[in-house]
Design a protein around this motif. Structure first.
Motif, mmCIF file in Angstrom:
data_model
loop_
_atom_site.group_PDB
_atom_site.id
_atom_site.type_symbol
_atom_site.label_atom_id
_atom_site.label_comp_id
_atom_site.label_asym_id
_atom_site.label_seq_id
_atom_site.Cartn_x
_atom_site.Cartn_y
_atom_site.Cartn_z
ATOM 1 N N ASN A 51 25.649 14.844 20.321
ATOM 2 C CA ASN A 51 26.244 13.675 19.843
ATOM 3 C C ASN A 51 26.902 13.202 21.068
ATOM 4 O O ASN A 51 27.722 13.751 21.656
ATOM 5 C CB ASN A 51 27.312 13.787 18.562
ATOM 6 C CG ASN A 51 27.726 12.505 18.243
ATOM 7 O OD1 ASN A 51 26.973 11.859 17.537
ATOM 8 N ND2 ASN A 51 28.981 12.357 18.432
ATOM 9 N N ASN A 52 26.386 12.511 21.440
ATOM 10 C CA ASN A 52 26.924 11.331 22.829
ATOM 11 C C ASN A 52 27.167 12.540 23.958
ATOM 12 O O ASN A 52 28.085 12.524 24.588
ATOM 13 C CB ASN A 52 28.328 10.907 22.372
ATOM 14 C CG ASN A 52 28.431 9.480 22.206
ATOM 15 O OD1 ASN A 52 27.426 8.741 22.867
ATOM 16 N ND2 ASN A 52 29.250 9.024 21.272
ATOM 17 N N LYS B 150 23.587 9.536 26.400
ATOM 18 C CA LYS B 150 23.041 9.636 24.869
ATOM 19 C C LYS B 150 21.824 9.200 24.492
ATOM 20 O O LYS B 150 21.278 9.612 23.260
ATOM 21 C CB LYS B 150 23.959 8.866 24.209
ATOM 22 C CG LYS B 150 24.003 7.387 24.194
ATOM 23 C CD LYS B 150 25.118 6.675 23.159
ATOM 24 C CE LYS B 150 24.815 5.238 22.849
ATOM 25 N NZ LYS B 150 25.530 4.931 21.681
ATOM 26 N N ARG C 264 25.094 8.369 14.073
ATOM 27 C CA ARG C 264 26.109 9.567 13.718
ATOM 28 C C ARG C 264 26.309 9.700 12.203
ATOM 29 O O ARG C 264 26.475 10.682 11.588
ATOM 30 C CB ARG C 264 27.516 9.283 14.370
ATOM 31 C CG ARG C 264 28.330 10.462 14.414
ATOM 32 C CD ARG C 264 29.533 10.211 14.849
ATOM 33 N NE ARG C 264 30.628 11.196 14.517
ATOM 34 C CZ ARG C 264 30.824 12.380 15.463
ATOM 35 N NH1 ARG C 264 30.535 12.170 16.641
ATOM 36 N NH2 ARG C 264 31.820 13.220 15.295
ATOM 37 N N ASP D 286 23.674 7.546 18.390
ATOM 38 C CA ASP D 286 24.492 8.597 19.188
ATOM 39 C C ASP D 286 23.935 9.894 19.052
ATOM 40 O O ASP D 286 24.524 10.859 19.795
ATOM 41 C CB ASP D 286 25.787 8.359 18.309
ATOM 42 C CG ASP D 286 26.571 7.241 18.541
ATOM 43 O OD1 ASP D 286 27.267 6.809 17.595
ATOM 44 O OD2 ASP D 286 26.407 6.649 19.738
#
Lengths: 114, 113
Positions: B50-51, B71, B96, B30
């Motif tokens: 993140n994403n 991502k 993550r 992620d």
């Protein structure tokens, strides 16, 4: 802000001997993770070992082990039976349990003498 | 089956030019990062996504602009290159969860002349 200090810019060890690389860090967090990475001349960053701060037991990976002293905020790496292929730059890294951000020390260059 | 790949591996360019470095990871992670490693081998984080969402933006000149189209990709565009931008730039990714280490790409050695 977290800081990571590697006080030994350079270290050398005789092949088959043991060497310890030091790392200290400063943080006010209770949840965090510590890592040692190796960067050989190929410049690829490779994970050597990881330690969770909530674990009291020291992590080991074959010839690599750590001495984690949480109260002293110390995280040293011991390499046993050193091999020529261990020659590299070693980075100590702190990773926050919250933000995921990593802070790296300035590195220690390890030379292995045959 | 490369985990984290960067292109190009080497980049030589003149001052004032604009250049991009691309990064792709096939690990399903992620979070992706850009690090700069200077001539003294000091490794400093520049950005983290993140994403596709920017979550870390360290003190980096505005000439550096990251872009994450999805991502699995995080590109770094640099405008008006300066001599001091010469360094090795590493892309990295991680799940993550902070428990896990970061997986690094092979690095891009940028030389500005």
């Amino acid at each position: 802000a977290q800081t990571v200090t590697q006080s030994q810019p350079e270290m050398s060890v005789q092949e088959a001997e043991t060497v310890t690389l030091s790392c200290t860090y400063d943080t006010s967090e209770s949840d965090y993770y510590l890592f040692w990475y190796k960067q050989p001349p190929s410049r690829q960053m490779i994970l050597v070992i990881r330690q969770e701060a909530y674990k009291q037991q020291n992590a080991t990976e074959n010839r690599f082990s750590v001495n984690f002293q949480k109260a002293a905020k110390s995280f040293s790496l011991k390499i046993s039976d050193s091999q020529l292929g261990d020659a590299a730059m070693y980075f100590c890294a702190y990773r926050s349990g919250n933000a995921g951000k990593s802070t790296f020390g300035d590195g220690t260059t390890l030379t292995v003498k045959p | 089956d490369t985990a984290v790949s960067q292109t190009p591996k080497y980049l030589v360019t003149q001052m004032g030019n604009d250049k991009s470095i691309k990064c792709e990871q096939n690990l399903g992670h992620d979070t992706m990062y850009w690090y700069k490693q200077d001539s003294k081998k000091f490794l400093k984080i520049m950005f983290s996504y993140n994403n596709k969402e920017l979550i870390i933006n360290e003190t980096v000149p505005n000439r550096f602009s990251p872009k994450s189209p999805d991502k699995a990709h995080l590109n770094l565009h640099i405008n008006s290159l300066e001599l001091g931008d010469s360094a090795v730039y590493f892309c990295a990714s991680s799940p993550r969860d902070s428990l896990y280490e970061q997986y690094f790409g092979p690095g891009t050695r940028l030389t500005v002349t």
